[in-house]
Design an enzyme around this catalytic site. Sequence first.
Site, PDB file in Angstrom:
ATOM      1  N   HIS A  86       0.825  -1.214   0.000  1.00  0.00           N
ATOM      2  CA  HIS A  86       0.000   0.000   0.000  1.00  0.00           C
ATOM      3  C   HIS A  86       0.860   1.266   0.000  1.00  0.00           C
ATOM      4  O   HIS A  86       0.433   2.315  -0.499  1.00  0.00           O
ATOM      5  CB  HIS A  86      -0.928  -0.021   1.216  1.00  0.00           C
ATOM      6  CG  HIS A  86      -2.194   0.755   1.028  1.00  0.00           C
ATOM      7  ND1 HIS A  86      -2.255   1.931   0.302  1.00  0.00           N
ATOM      8  CD2 HIS A  86      -3.464   0.540   1.481  1.00  0.00           C
ATOM      9  CE1 HIS A  86      -3.497   2.400   0.317  1.00  0.00           C
ATOM     10  NE2 HIS A  86      -4.250   1.569   1.017  1.00  0.00           N
ATOM     11  N   ASP A 113      -9.406  -5.604 -18.267  1.00  0.00           N
ATOM     12  CA  ASP A 113      -9.642  -6.610 -19.309  1.00  0.00           C
ATOM     13  C   ASP A 113      -8.312  -7.080 -19.879  1.00  0.00           C
ATOM     14  O   ASP A 113      -7.646  -6.367 -20.624  1.00  0.00           O
ATOM     15  CB  ASP A 113     -10.517  -6.002 -20.411  1.00  0.00           C
ATOM     16  CG  ASP A 113     -10.790  -6.968 -21.553  1.00  0.00           C
ATOM     17  OD1 ASP A 113     -10.377  -8.139 -21.470  1.00  0.00           O
ATOM     18  OD2 ASP A 113     -11.411  -6.534 -22.549  1.00  0.00           O
TER      19      ASP A 113
END
Length: 447
Positions: free
Chosen positions: A171, A385
């Site tokens: 993070h 995608d």
Amino acid sequence: MVMAESGDPLVFTVRRGDPQLITPAKPTPHELKLLSDIDDQDSLRFRQPAIMFYRGGGSQGFQNKDPVKVIREALAEALVYYYPWAGRLREGDGRKLSVDCTAEGVVFVEADADVTLEQFGGDNLTPPFPCLENLLYDLPYSAGVIGRPLLLMQVTRLMCGGFVVALSATHAITDASGLVQFLNGIAELARGAAAPSLLPVWRRELLKARDPPRVTCTHHEYDEMAKKATPMTLDDMIFRSFFFGPTEISALRSNVPPHLQSCSTFELLISCLWRCRTVALNYDPNEEVRLMFAINARSKFNPPLPAGYYGNACAFPAVKSTSGKICGNSLDYALELVKEAKEKVTEEYMRSMADLMVVKGRPPFTVEQTYLVSDITRLGFADVDFGWGKAAYGGPANNGSLPHVASFFVAFKNAKGENGKLVPISLPAAAMEIFVRELQALLKGQP
């Protein structure tokens, strides 16, 4: 919990290959890059898991391709542009973090599982996913991030032809928006692009502390508790996901007075959940309770942070009150507090937060008696995608390293075809019963 058709917990076997270190496909600069003073705060020094489930088939030209091979090669190409990901964190004076761009690589694991997407839930996949240990290699929250790979990724083929991409990302390098940007870069390269359409921008100096630092705003999220709080019992914890569509949101708004009807859905929901959760946990009326929520502050800057900036640019404003006031007042009391805190997040607030990190030695968030919420519905995890279309589910894999404290909102379509937000909640079993009762009362306009 993911369940089999029989109602029993889903059990399956995963065969993993040996973990590989994926390095940039071309030579990259070897340099030391400082993180911002927002990046390297104590509470962001962990790896956050995310997961994406994909159906089989694939778009034109991808039907017979191996997703493992395609994504592995695209990851190596993406690391040419995002080469700090292939480095290692170093800690200097004052706990200051930097990335040593060593090109050592990120961890990648190939796997196969004897399970289908339908068994996971098909079109009704819901977090949290307790099977994460099977789908993501090595996720020890206690292992630390200094000197370790900054990204772990496992691509698991399913029996039905679908596959799962699971990862855990440090993070301190990026927030959720920056992570989605990185994943889209990998996906574009997987689909044959010559380069990512949005090139990464490091520029962490844009969010470094001022010289001299000056804390000009109030940051309750880093305040120590006024007194020792009653610890939550973590025994008998259960998870449950709650759906909020148009009907539920409309019902909740019926509890709000006219002068607050302009509140956002996010403000309304987090106020409602905070109140129900506080009632359910049955704190002493005089004990302090807090709500923290993530706000993407990129647009708060003038000029805005450059497109492509993938560092942490979120604020986590906190509101606090006593349990007695939250439970004893109507919903609009909590809602007023939330709206006030949200409006305080400005460029100056972010500058002040960076300065506080230096002045106070990069303190952690105060999580005792705290409920931390983030909304990732618009970030686009499910839109990534790799050549097989959008994900059936994309987003956090669970409630992070503090599941009893944190919740997130994900986009979801229920069985009626209604679009809304799904919110996983973790509470002790007895508290969950009270939470459900309080929530149902609010939905009926009978708090």
